[in-house]
Design an enzyme around this catalytic site. Structure first.
Site, PDB file in Angstrom:
ATOM      1  N   ASP A  52       0.757  -1.373   0.032  1.00 45.80           N
ATOM      2  CA  ASP A  52       0.015   0.039  -0.204  1.00 45.80           C
ATOM      3  C   ASP A  52       0.684   1.110  -0.131  1.00 45.80           C
ATOM      4  O   ASP A  52       1.441   1.755   1.055  1.00 45.80           O
ATOM      5  CB  ASP A  52      -0.995  -0.031   1.200  1.00 45.80           C
ATOM      6  CG  ASP A  52      -1.777   1.061   1.361  1.00 45.80           C
ATOM      7  OD1 ASP A  52      -1.746   2.229   0.284  1.00 45.80           O
ATOM      8  OD2 ASP A  52      -2.455   1.466   2.235  1.00 45.80           O
ATOM      9  N   GLU A 131      31.184   8.545   5.920  1.00 46.88           N
ATOM     10  CA  GLU A 131      31.691   8.256   7.422  1.00 46.88           C
ATOM     11  C   GLU A 131      30.494   8.766   8.298  1.00 46.88           C
ATOM     12  O   GLU A 131      30.463   9.846   8.463  1.00 46.88           O
ATOM     13  CB  GLU A 131      32.975   9.163   7.542  1.00 46.88           C
ATOM     14  CG  GLU A 131      34.214   8.719   6.725  1.00 46.88           C
ATOM     15  CD  GLU A 131      35.235   9.747   6.946  1.00 46.88           C
ATOM     16  OE1 GLU A 131      35.323  10.594   7.713  1.00 46.88           O
ATOM     17  OE2 GLU A 131      36.556   9.287   6.305  1.00 46.88           O
ATOM     18  N   GLU A 133      29.159   9.512  11.529  1.00 51.65           N
ATOM     19  CA  GLU A 133      29.260   9.372  13.145  1.00 51.65           C
ATOM     20  C   GLU A 133      28.036   9.148  13.886  1.00 51.65           C
ATOM     21  O   GLU A 133      26.690   9.306  13.401  1.00 51.65           O
ATOM     22  CB  GLU A 133      29.737  10.922  13.391  1.00 51.65           C
ATOM     23  CG  GLU A 133      31.236  11.015  12.717  1.00 51.65           C
ATOM     24  CD  GLU A 133      31.690  12.325  12.786  1.00 51.65           C
ATOM     25  OE1 GLU A 133      32.707  12.523  12.923  1.00 51.65           O
ATOM     26  OE2 GLU A 133      30.959  13.226  12.767  1.00 51.65           O
ATOM     27  N   GLU A 215      34.734   9.028  19.082  1.00 49.86           N
ATOM     28  CA  GLU A 215      34.832  10.432  18.438  1.00 49.86           C
ATOM     29  C   GLU A 215      35.094  11.489  19.491  1.00 49.86           C
ATOM     30  O   GLU A 215      35.112  11.204  20.593  1.00 49.86           O
ATOM     31  CB  GLU A 215      33.410  10.657  17.587  1.00 49.86           C
ATOM     32  CG  GLU A 215      33.914  10.549  16.128  1.00 49.86           C
ATOM     33  CD  GLU A 215      34.884  11.198  15.417  1.00 49.86           C
ATOM     34  OE1 GLU A 215      35.340  12.258  16.151  1.00 49.86           O
ATOM     35  OE2 GLU A 215      35.339  11.144  14.260  1.00 49.86           O
ATOM     36  N   GLU A 222      32.610   6.068  15.873  1.00 52.69           N
ATOM     37  CA  GLU A 222      32.687   6.186  14.465  1.00 52.69           C
ATOM     38  C   GLU A 222      33.193   4.766  14.098  1.00 52.69           C
ATOM     39  O   GLU A 222      34.119   4.100  14.678  1.00 52.69           O
ATOM     40  CB  GLU A 222      33.371   7.250  13.894  1.00 52.69           C
ATOM     41  CG  GLU A 222      33.500   7.191  12.162  1.00 52.69           C
ATOM     42  CD  GLU A 222      34.292   8.096  11.672  1.00 52.69           C
ATOM     43  OE1 GLU A 222      34.738   8.058  10.537  1.00 52.69           O
ATOM     44  OE2 GLU A 222      34.322   9.462  12.297  1.00 52.69           O
ATOM     45  N   HIS A 271      31.033  12.651   6.333  1.00 51.87           N
ATOM     46  CA  HIS A 271      31.804  13.003   5.696  1.00 51.87           C
ATOM     47  C   HIS A 271      31.732  12.067   4.294  1.00 51.87           C
ATOM     48  O   HIS A 271      31.519  10.784   4.415  1.00 51.87           O
ATOM     49  CB  HIS A 271      32.842  13.054   5.990  1.00 51.87           C
ATOM     50  CG  HIS A 271      33.155  13.889   7.546  1.00 51.87           C
ATOM     51  ND1 HIS A 271      34.042  13.723   8.180  1.00 51.87           N
ATOM     52  CD2 HIS A 271      32.438  14.682   8.043  1.00 51.87           C
ATOM     53  CE1 HIS A 271      33.787  14.421   9.567  1.00 51.87           C
ATOM     54  NE2 HIS A 271      32.854  15.388   9.112  1.00 51.87           N
ATOM     55  N   ARG A 341      40.601  20.425   7.705  1.00 52.07           N
ATOM     56  CA  ARG A 341      39.050  19.781   8.274  1.00 52.07           C
ATOM     57  C   ARG A 341      38.221  20.936   8.446  1.00 52.07           C
ATOM     58  O   ARG A 341      37.076  21.006   8.658  1.00 52.07           O
ATOM     59  CB  ARG A 341      39.230  19.109   9.120  1.00 52.07           C
ATOM     60  CG  ARG A 341      39.679  17.625   8.992  1.00 52.07           C
ATOM     61  CD  ARG A 341      40.096  16.844  10.082  1.00 52.07           C
ATOM     62  NE  ARG A 341      40.184  15.483   9.801  1.00 52.07           N
ATOM     63  CZ  ARG A 341      41.345  14.909   9.524  1.00 52.07           C
ATOM     64  NH1 ARG A 341      42.513  15.520   9.085  1.00 52.07           N
ATOM     65  NH2 ARG A 341      41.249  13.481   8.858  1.00 52.07           N
ATOM     66  N   GLU A 359      36.951  14.732  -0.318  1.00 52.36           N
ATOM     67  CA  GLU A 359      36.110  14.559   0.730  1.00 52.36           C
ATOM     68  C   GLU A 359      35.136  15.641   1.049  1.00 52.36           C
ATOM     69  O   GLU A 359      35.696  16.628   1.076  1.00 52.36           O
ATOM     70  CB  GLU A 359      36.663  14.229   1.959  1.00 52.36           C
ATOM     71  CG  GLU A 359      35.927  13.986   3.220  1.00 52.36           C
ATOM     72  CD  GLU A 359      36.666  14.160   4.464  1.00 52.36           C
ATOM     73  OE1 GLU A 359      36.376  13.828   5.626  1.00 52.36           O
ATOM     74  OE2 GLU A 359      38.134  14.180   4.538  1.00 52.36           O
ATOM     75  N   ARG A 361      32.597  17.480   3.395  1.00 51.77           N
ATOM     76  CA  ARG A 361      32.466  17.156   5.178  1.00 51.77           C
ATOM     77  C   ARG A 361      31.089  17.835   5.533  1.00 51.77           C
ATOM     78  O   ARG A 361      31.064  17.852   6.904  1.00 51.77           O
ATOM     79  CB  ARG A 361      33.678  17.957   5.739  1.00 51.77           C
ATOM     80  CG  ARG A 361      34.954  17.198   5.348  1.00 51.77           C
ATOM     81  CD  ARG A 361      36.132  17.817   6.191  1.00 51.77           C
ATOM     82  NE  ARG A 361      36.143  17.899   7.659  1.00 51.77           N
ATOM     83  CZ  ARG A 361      36.467  17.084   8.321  1.00 51.77           C
ATOM     84  NH1 ARG A 361      36.521  15.642   7.849  1.00 51.77           N
ATOM     85  NH2 ARG A 361      36.187  17.205   9.676  1.00 51.77           N
TER      86      ARG A 361
END
Length: 473
Positions: A52, A131, A133, A215, A222, A271, A341, A359, A361
């Site tokens: 449904d 990644e 967390e 972390e 993580e 990330h 970062r 990457e 973030r």
């Protein structure tokens, strides 16, 4: 892994399966399932199962509610939590009225995004390495009523428990503290065995892990999962969430991937490492900045240029924007850099051409992974097609810049609210509509769903902090 329905049936018999569990993902990213006893499943059953569609939020009207689940034989795994042997099968959704993959099925949208990549001639495969967390708390209390807005989280690791009598135990005093949780050993890290249980369970269902650690925040962890193609990576996010939550539940605790559950401590990100390949060659490897190719830099330029638009898919909750604040390793400045970062896009230090990647973030796990990965891919492909220059790399600590300095440098920022992100998405929606990947109907459905279920309800509720600032006005 099975290749077809016959192999699924054979696997079920060999493993004495008692139940099949067919699962699919809704717009928000939540998993739904329906179970069948093994005696009621045949190869014909695996061609399509009715359900449904009107009972799934923001999907079908009740007068056109019949839908079909199409099992994907390549996705099967044994459920590690059920009392009886149960075989889990990922499903796509089929629209019987249009006789095509359902345009509101996130997994089907992701498949169209990959098909668009291939039809563009740019590449044949895109890899994602998310990644995710997460927090593991001892408990959560919430109340939402006309005269009260209240939540309370608890964790034995919480600095707020420094003076508390711990039931059945002593207060050891060993705690990570605010922003003090990165890589401590036990007893400061109290979740070593719990994370190990999660990892062992992930391996039972065929997932490959690597880094496992506490972390930065209190109660935060993580577990690194091996990268995969866009569909594989999104499937793996769903499996990771399922395992983390259920192992925590088994231990008498509660897990969350919520972006910002604790005020003043780091939040949960997702990330996303990305690269495009063609004929077995990594197109992101080259002789440019940090060993990247022009293709990689243009892809980065596309994601950064459309960052405010992509945010509606990658940072999909009102809570997402409480995480994107300077000082909590959650970048909100749309810039790129090597090993930095504080930038939204980071170029990791790697050895070898195969590992070259970018990457991003800013995404978080409130996103539907199929939609988030597809949206980033579409923005990146627009960057490649239009040779979008990402600008100069930003090597400085961007968290230290004032708002005036950010404006002077001409650097764009992520949206500050989900409303702003959705409005940017609507204004820039054409990049997602290429190849009919995100249809206009789906975009409008997503917009309405976010406003009705999150944006307006959140905007209309008084916040406890407002009573501290405004009650005596």
């Amino acid at each position: 892994m099975a290749k077809n329905a016959a192999e699924v049936i054979a696997f079920a018999k060999a493993n004495k399966i008692l139940f099949y569990d067919f699962r699919f993902t809704d717009i928000k990213g939540a998993w739904h399932h329906v179970s069948y006893h093994v005696d009621s499943v045949s190869e014909d059953t695996l061609k399509g199962l009715p359900f449904d569609g009107s009972s799934i939020p923001a999907w079908q009207p009740i007068d056109k509610s019949d839908m079909q689940l199409i099992p994907d034989p390549t996705t099967i795994f044994l459920d590690p939590f059920t009392a009886d042997p149960t075989l889990v099968v990922f499903c796509d959704v089929w629209d019987i009225y249009k006789n095509q993959p359902y345009e509101k099925c996130p997994r089907s949208i992701a498949k169209k995004a990959v098909q668009y990549l291939q039809s563009s001639g740019i590449g044949d495969t895109v890899y994602f390495g998310p990644e995710n967390e997460f927090f593991i708390f001892d408990g959560l209390k919430v109340r939402d009523a006309i005269n009260i807005q209240y939540y309370e989280l608890d964790s034995s690791e919480g600095i707020w428990n420094s003076h508390t009598d711990m039931p059945g135990s002593i207060n050891t005093g060993h705690r990570p503290g605010t922003k003090g949780g990165y890589f401590p050993v036990a007893p400061v890290d109290s979740q070593v065995d719990l994370r190990a249980d999660i990892v062992k369970t992930l391996h039972k269902i065929g997932m490959e892990t690597f880094v496992v650690h506490h972390e930065v925040a209190q109660g935060q962890g993580e577990i690194g999962v091996k990268f995969g193609t866009l569909i594989e990576a999104a499937d793996n996010v769903q499996k990771l969430k399922y395992v983390v939550k259920n192992v925590a539940h088994k231990w008498g605790k509660t897990a969350t991937f919520m972006p910002k559950p604790l005020y003043g401590d780091n939040g949960n990100g997702m990330h996303c490492h990305q690269s495009i390949w063609k004929d077995g060659k990594n197109l992101f490897a080259g002789n440019g900045y940090q060993g990247l190719s022009d293709t990689a830099l243009h892809y980065t330029g596309g994601v950064l240029k459309h960052g405010k638009t992509v945010a509606a898919w990658t940072n999909a909750s009102t809570n997402s924007y409480k995480r994107l604040l300077p000082g909590f390793e959650a970048p909100a400045i749309l810039a790129y850099s090597a090993q930095n970062r504080s930038a939204c896009a980071r170029i990791p230090f790697v050895n070898g051409e195969k590992a070259k990647r970018v990457e991003f973030r800013f995404p978080d796990s409130s996103a539907n992974p199929y939609l988030a990965f597809s949206a980033m891919l579409m923005a990146g492909l627009d960057g490649i097609q239009n040779k979008i220059d990402p600008g100069p790399p930003r090597e400085e600590d961007l968290f230290e810049l004032t708002l005036d300095e950010i404006r002077e440098k001409g650097i764009q920022q992520m949206p500050h609210t989900l409303r702003e992100a959705v409005e940017h998405m609507l204004a820039g929606k054409e990049i997602f509509k290429k190849g009919n990947v995100f249809t206009e109907e789906f975009i409008q459905t997503y917009k309405a769903y976010k406003f009705e279920t999150e944006i307006w309800p959140w905007e209309g509720r008084p916040h406890p902090f407002e009573f501290l600032t405004t009650y005596s006005c």
